[in-house]
Design a protein around this motif. Structure first.
Motif, PDB file in Angstrom:
ATOM      1  N   SER A  22       0.746  -1.209  -0.053  1.00 25.78           N
ATOM      2  CA  SER A  22       0.090  -0.032   0.014  1.00 25.78           C
ATOM      3  C   SER A  22       0.944   1.235  -0.090  1.00 25.78           C
ATOM      4  O   SER A  22       0.557   2.473  -0.599  1.00 25.78           O
ATOM      5  CB  SER A  22      -0.986  -0.142   1.095  1.00 25.78           C
ATOM      6  N   ALA A  23       1.825   1.087   0.722  1.00 24.74           N
ATOM      7  CA  ALA A  23       2.999   2.303   0.798  1.00 24.74           C
ATOM      8  C   ALA A  23       3.350   2.774  -0.602  1.00 24.74           C
ATOM      9  O   ALA A  23       3.370   3.753  -1.256  1.00 24.74           O
ATOM     10  CB  ALA A  23       4.024   2.166   1.703  1.00 24.74           C
ATOM     11  N   LEU A  24       3.703   1.594  -1.388  1.00 23.97           N
ATOM     12  CA  LEU A  24       4.490   1.841  -2.604  1.00 23.97           C
ATOM     13  C   LEU A  24       3.419   2.346  -3.669  1.00 23.97           C
ATOM     14  O   LEU A  24       3.570   3.071  -4.546  1.00 23.97           O
ATOM     15  CB  LEU A  24       5.344   0.515  -3.080  1.00 23.97           C
ATOM     16  N   VAL A  25       2.449   1.374  -3.784  1.00 27.37           N
ATOM     17  CA  VAL A  25       1.298   1.627  -4.695  1.00 27.37           C
ATOM     18  C   VAL A  25       0.625   3.126  -4.528  1.00 27.37           C
ATOM     19  O   VAL A  25       0.326   3.938  -5.224  1.00 27.37           O
ATOM     20  CB  VAL A  25       0.316   0.631  -4.737  1.00 27.37           C
ATOM     21  N   ILE A 131      -5.804  -4.527  -7.772  1.00 31.90           N
ATOM     22  CA  ILE A 131      -5.579  -2.795  -7.541  1.00 31.90           C
ATOM     23  C   ILE A 131      -3.895  -2.732  -7.440  1.00 31.90           C
ATOM     24  O   ILE A 131      -3.398  -1.751  -8.360  1.00 31.90           O
ATOM     25  CB  ILE A 131      -5.990  -2.347  -6.098  1.00 31.90           C
ATOM     26  N   ALA A 132      -3.314  -3.386  -6.808  1.00 30.29           N
ATOM     27  CA  ALA A 132      -1.837  -3.383  -6.966  1.00 30.29           C
ATOM     28  C   ALA A 132      -1.134  -3.538  -8.348  1.00 30.29           C
ATOM     29  O   ALA A 132      -0.269  -2.668  -8.692  1.00 30.29           O
ATOM     30  CB  ALA A 132      -1.229  -4.076  -5.945  1.00 30.29           C
ATOM     31  N   ASN A 135      -1.940  -0.771 -10.749  1.00 28.93           N
ATOM     32  CA  ASN A 135      -1.639   0.758 -10.478  1.00 28.93           C
ATOM     33  C   ASN A 135      -0.027   0.501 -10.863  1.00 28.93           C
ATOM     34  O   ASN A 135       0.500   1.655 -10.842  1.00 28.93           O
ATOM     35  CB  ASN A 135      -1.733   1.096  -8.899  1.00 28.93           C
ATOM     36  N   GLY A 136       0.642  -0.352 -10.825  1.00 29.70           N
ATOM     37  CA  GLY A 136       2.046  -0.284 -10.784  1.00 29.70           C
ATOM     38  C   GLY A 136       2.657  -1.765 -10.565  1.00 29.70           C
ATOM     39  O   GLY A 136       2.979  -2.110  -9.392  1.00 29.70           O
ATOM     40  N   PRO A 137       2.622  -2.620 -11.679  1.00 31.20           N
ATOM     41  CA  PRO A 137       2.954  -3.844 -11.613  1.00 31.20           C
ATOM     42  C   PRO A 137       4.524  -3.932 -11.019  1.00 31.20           C
ATOM     43  O   PRO A 137       4.945  -5.156 -10.251  1.00 31.20           O
ATOM     44  CB  PRO A 137       2.814  -4.489 -12.867  1.00 31.20           C
ATOM     45  N   LEU A 138       5.461  -3.045 -11.308  1.00 34.58           N
ATOM     46  CA  LEU A 138       6.709  -3.120 -10.952  1.00 34.58           C
ATOM     47  C   LEU A 138       6.989  -2.705  -9.600  1.00 34.58           C
ATOM     48  O   LEU A 138       8.151  -2.890  -9.065  1.00 34.58           O
ATOM     49  CB  LEU A 138       7.585  -2.280 -11.849  1.00 34.58           C
ATOM     50  N   LEU A 139       6.061  -2.264  -8.861  1.00 35.42           N
ATOM     51  CA  LEU A 139       6.008  -1.741  -7.424  1.00 35.42           C
ATOM     52  C   LEU A 139       6.001  -3.004  -6.515  1.00 35.42           C
ATOM     53  O   LEU A 139       6.130  -2.802  -5.543  1.00 35.42           O
ATOM     54  CB  LEU A 139       5.123  -0.634  -7.354  1.00 35.42           C
ATOM     55  N   ILE A 140       5.252  -4.169  -7.216  1.00 33.88           N
ATOM     56  CA  ILE A 140       5.103  -5.213  -6.332  1.00 33.88           C
ATOM     57  C   ILE A 140       6.487  -5.703  -6.100  1.00 33.88           C
ATOM     58  O   ILE A 140       6.571  -6.512  -5.017  1.00 33.88           O
ATOM     59  CB  ILE A 140       4.193  -6.234  -6.973  1.00 33.88           C
ATOM     60  N   VAL A 141       7.283  -5.840  -6.862  1.00 32.02           N
ATOM     61  CA  VAL A 141       8.821  -6.501  -6.547  1.00 32.02           C
ATOM     62  C   VAL A 141       9.415  -6.034  -5.523  1.00 32.02           C
ATOM     63  O   VAL A 141       9.745  -6.659  -4.456  1.00 32.02           O
ATOM     64  CB  VAL A 141       9.638  -6.389  -8.169  1.00 32.02           C
ATOM     65  N   PRO A 142       9.550  -4.660  -5.385  1.00 30.12           N
ATOM     66  CA  PRO A 142      10.255  -4.029  -4.020  1.00 30.12           C
ATOM     67  C   PRO A 142       9.435  -4.260  -2.733  1.00 30.12           C
ATOM     68  O   PRO A 142       9.930  -4.562  -1.664  1.00 30.12           O
ATOM     69  CB  PRO A 142      10.505  -2.707  -4.332  1.00 30.12           C
TER      70      PRO A 142
END
Length: 166
Positions: A22-25, A131-132, A135-142
């Motif tokens: 949630s913080a990154l997304v 949702i994650a 909104n940004g699939p590459l934000l899931i990796v970090p």
């Protein structure tokens, strides 16, 4: 897995996994920029808490599956280093989120004998990763890597073979 500390491990997977996602997304995702332009005077703390609570409810199941897959993989291959856990967490998070967000709804829609209560459980299980991922699939990796680093510490604290004093 009935090891000592399993409740703490899976609770950490749920809370920290949803928090980091949630913080990154919330701060770097596409929807945040649109939301910020639409409501310039909004309260960022309230916005973050609403995103975090939404992810706690809708992302809990996938966070628990992530924690299970990570722990099973690391125990199976006898990985004892933090870097191994972080790389594995980053590697597991994106495919898992993709499977739950994109392929899960297709499998559920295809069933002919679908019970009525499945709509609510489908929302709870599939909405957070959807949702994650949208909104940004590459934000899931970090987010997976950060969660894996916390889970490494929790696993090491409750595993007598990995404790710092042993």
């Amino acid at each position: 897995m009935t090891k000592r500390g399993s409740i703490v491990y899976y609770l950490s997977a749920w809370v920290f996994g949803c928090f980091f996602t949630s913080a990154l997304v919330g701060f770097f995702g596409r929807e945040h920029m649109i939301h910020f332009e639409k409501y310039p005077a909004s309260d960022p703390v309230r916005d973050f808490l609403s995103v975090f609570l939404t992810f706690l409810v809708t992302g809990g199941a996938s966070a628990l599956v992530f924690g299970f897959l990570l722990r099973w993989t690391m125990v199976r291959f006898k990985c004892l280093r933090a870097a191994q856990w972080i790389v594995a967490g980053a590697s597991i998070s994106l495919p898992l989120c993709y499977l739950v967000a994109k392929i899960g709804p297709l499998l559920l829609r295809g069933s002919a004998h679908r019970p009525e209560w499945l709509g609510v459980s489908e929302l709870i299980i599939l909405a957070g990763p959807g949702i994650a991922f949208d909104n940004g699939p590459l934000l899931i990796v970090p987010a997976g890597a950060l969660t894996a680093s916390v889970l490494f510490l929790v696993n090491r604290a409750f595993d007598p073979r990995q404790s710092p004093g042993a």
